[in-house]
Write a protein that holds these residues in place. Structure first.
Motif, PDB file in Angstrom:
ATOM      1  N   ALA A  83      27.807 -10.296  11.730  1.00 32.90           N
ATOM      2  CA  ALA A  83      26.688 -11.108  10.345  1.00 32.90           C
ATOM      3  C   ALA A  83      27.091 -10.078   9.458  1.00 32.90           C
ATOM      4  O   ALA A  83      25.585  -9.580   9.031  1.00 32.90           O
ATOM      5  CB  ALA A  83      25.190 -11.445  11.222  1.00 32.90           C
ATOM      6  N   VAL A  84      27.256 -10.910   8.171  1.00 32.79           N
ATOM      7  CA  VAL A  84      26.914 -10.078   6.871  1.00 32.79           C
ATOM      8  C   VAL A  84      27.249 -11.287   6.086  1.00 32.79           C
ATOM      9  O   VAL A  84      27.456 -12.334   5.905  1.00 32.79           O
ATOM     10  CB  VAL A  84      29.125  -9.825   6.649  1.00 32.79           C
ATOM     11  CG1 VAL A  84      29.090  -9.275   5.134  1.00 32.79           C
ATOM     12  CG2 VAL A  84      28.950  -8.228   7.694  1.00 32.79           C
ATOM     13  N   ALA A  85      26.404 -11.375   5.426  1.00 33.52           N
ATOM     14  CA  ALA A  85      25.669 -12.525   4.266  1.00 33.52           C
ATOM     15  C   ALA A  85      26.866 -12.410   3.055  1.00 33.52           C
ATOM     16  O   ALA A  85      27.589 -11.613   2.579  1.00 33.52           O
ATOM     17  CB  ALA A  85      23.913 -11.731   3.371  1.00 33.52           C
ATOM     18  N   PHE A  86      26.821 -13.492   2.776  1.00 39.28           N
ATOM     19  CA  PHE A  86      27.559 -13.972   1.540  1.00 39.28           C
ATOM     20  C   PHE A  86      26.964 -15.253   0.419  1.00 39.28           C
ATOM     21  O   PHE A  86      27.111 -15.547   1.062  1.00 39.28           O
ATOM     22  CB  PHE A  86      29.460 -14.329   1.634  1.00 39.28           C
ATOM     23  CG  PHE A  86      29.104 -15.262   3.036  1.00 39.28           C
ATOM     24  CD1 PHE A  86      30.309 -17.077   2.406  1.00 39.28           C
ATOM     25  CD2 PHE A  86      28.978 -15.303   4.934  1.00 39.28           C
ATOM     26  CE1 PHE A  86      29.706 -18.118   3.488  1.00 39.28           C
ATOM     27  CE2 PHE A  86      28.893 -16.190   5.189  1.00 39.28           C
ATOM     28  CZ  PHE A  86      29.319 -17.985   5.206  1.00 39.28           C
ATOM     29  N   ALA A  87      28.212 -15.366  -0.391  1.00 41.41           N
ATOM     30  CA  ALA A  87      27.419 -16.736  -0.680  1.00 41.41           C
ATOM     31  C   ALA A  87      28.123 -17.904  -0.719  1.00 41.41           C
ATOM     32  O   ALA A  87      30.245 -17.847  -0.259  1.00 41.41           O
ATOM     33  CB  ALA A  87      28.155 -16.228  -2.483  1.00 41.41           C
ATOM     34  N   LEU A  88      28.099 -19.058  -0.067  1.00 42.78           N
ATOM     35  CA  LEU A  88      28.280 -20.349  -0.607  1.00 42.78           C
ATOM     36  C   LEU A  88      28.867 -20.929  -1.912  1.00 42.78           C
ATOM     37  O   LEU A  88      28.720 -20.866  -2.568  1.00 42.78           O
ATOM     38  CB  LEU A  88      27.897 -21.260   0.323  1.00 42.78           C
ATOM     39  CG  LEU A  88      26.360 -21.071   1.692  1.00 42.78           C
ATOM     40  CD1 LEU A  88      25.669 -21.352   2.440  1.00 42.78           C
ATOM     41  CD2 LEU A  88      27.881 -21.479   2.837  1.00 42.78           C
ATOM     42  N   PRO A  89      30.462 -21.899  -1.335  1.00 45.49           N
ATOM     43  CA  PRO A  89      30.558 -22.421  -2.412  1.00 45.49           C
ATOM     44  C   PRO A  89      29.635 -23.150  -3.366  1.00 45.49           C
ATOM     45  O   PRO A  89      28.794 -23.106  -2.636  1.00 45.49           O
ATOM     46  CB  PRO A  89      31.862 -23.160  -2.075  1.00 45.49           C
ATOM     47  CG  PRO A  89      31.939 -23.307  -0.704  1.00 45.49           C
ATOM     48  CD  PRO A  89      30.323 -22.356  -0.186  1.00 45.49           C
ATOM     49  N   PRO A  90      29.754 -23.453  -4.291  1.00 41.83           N
ATOM     50  CA  PRO A  90      29.000 -24.470  -5.064  1.00 41.83           C
ATOM     51  C   PRO A  90      28.987 -25.323  -4.490  1.00 41.83           C
ATOM     52  O   PRO A  90      29.612 -26.416  -3.758  1.00 41.83           O
ATOM     53  CB  PRO A  90      29.892 -24.514  -6.975  1.00 41.83           C
ATOM     54  CG  PRO A  90      30.333 -23.232  -6.614  1.00 41.83           C
ATOM     55  CD  PRO A  90      30.695 -23.664  -5.754  1.00 41.83           C
ATOM     56  N   LYS A  91      27.784 -26.577  -4.553  1.00 39.10           N
ATOM     57  CA  LYS A  91      27.155 -27.791  -4.238  1.00 39.10           C
ATOM     58  C   LYS A  91      27.813 -28.350  -4.706  1.00 39.10           C
ATOM     59  O   LYS A  91      28.173 -28.994  -5.798  1.00 39.10           O
ATOM     60  CB  LYS A  91      26.016 -27.948  -4.492  1.00 39.10           C
ATOM     61  CG  LYS A  91      25.120 -29.042  -2.508  1.00 39.10           C
ATOM     62  CD  LYS A  91      23.995 -28.694  -3.195  1.00 39.10           C
ATOM     63  CE  LYS A  91      22.721 -29.577  -4.043  1.00 39.10           C
ATOM     64  NZ  LYS A  91      21.212 -29.725  -4.234  1.00 39.10           N
ATOM     65  N   LYS A  92      28.308 -29.771  -3.720  1.00 40.41           N
ATOM     66  CA  LYS A  92      29.561 -30.297  -4.405  1.00 40.41           C
ATOM     67  C   LYS A  92      28.488 -31.731  -4.659  1.00 40.41           C
ATOM     68  O   LYS A  92      27.644 -31.983  -4.443  1.00 40.41           O
ATOM     69  CB  LYS A  92      30.203 -31.336  -3.304  1.00 40.41           C
ATOM     70  CG  LYS A  92      31.205 -30.740  -2.217  1.00 40.41           C
ATOM     71  CD  LYS A  92      31.902 -31.310  -1.415  1.00 40.41           C
ATOM     72  CE  LYS A  92      33.175 -30.197  -0.831  1.00 40.41           C
ATOM     73  NZ  LYS A  92      33.604 -31.114   0.115  1.00 40.41           N
ATOM     74  N   VAL A  93      28.570 -32.465  -5.771  1.00 39.01           N
ATOM     75  CA  VAL A  93      28.016 -32.908  -6.820  1.00 39.01           C
ATOM     76  C   VAL A  93      28.309 -34.551  -6.492  1.00 39.01           C
ATOM     77  O   VAL A  93      29.378 -34.535  -6.022  1.00 39.01           O
ATOM     78  CB  VAL A  93      28.149 -32.857  -7.879  1.00 39.01           C
ATOM     79  CG1 VAL A  93      27.321 -33.482  -9.129  1.00 39.01           C
ATOM     80  CG2 VAL A  93      27.107 -31.620  -8.586  1.00 39.01           C
TER      81      VAL A  93
END
Length: 73
Positions: A63-73
């Motif tokens: 378990a290593v934290a990461f950033a999700l891709p931008p939210k789809k609009v």
């Protein structure tokens, strides 16, 4: 206490704080006053959705934290 979810290495999701867990129809699980529970991620628990440690030696995930891709609009 604010709800906190910890993704454990090689194991469960630990949930702490003020939370409610419900089934798909919205019925709450009776948590017996617990403020900390662990949910199964491996699918091997005989007590799903709760962890019973069946994953020991059979489930690997660091378990290593990461950033999700931008939210789809």
């Amino acid at each position: 206490m604010k709800t906190r979810i910890t993704v454990n290495d090689n194991g469960s999701l630990k949930i702490e704080g003020d939370f409610e867990i419900v089934d798909k129809t919205g019925n709450p699980y009776d948590l017996g006053g617990r403020t900390v529970v662990s949910l199964c991620r491996c699918g091997m628990s005989k007590n799903k959705p709760f962890c019973d440690a069946s994953h020991k030696g059979h489930f690997e995930h660091n378990a290593v934290a990461f950033a999700l891709p931008p939210k789809k609009v």
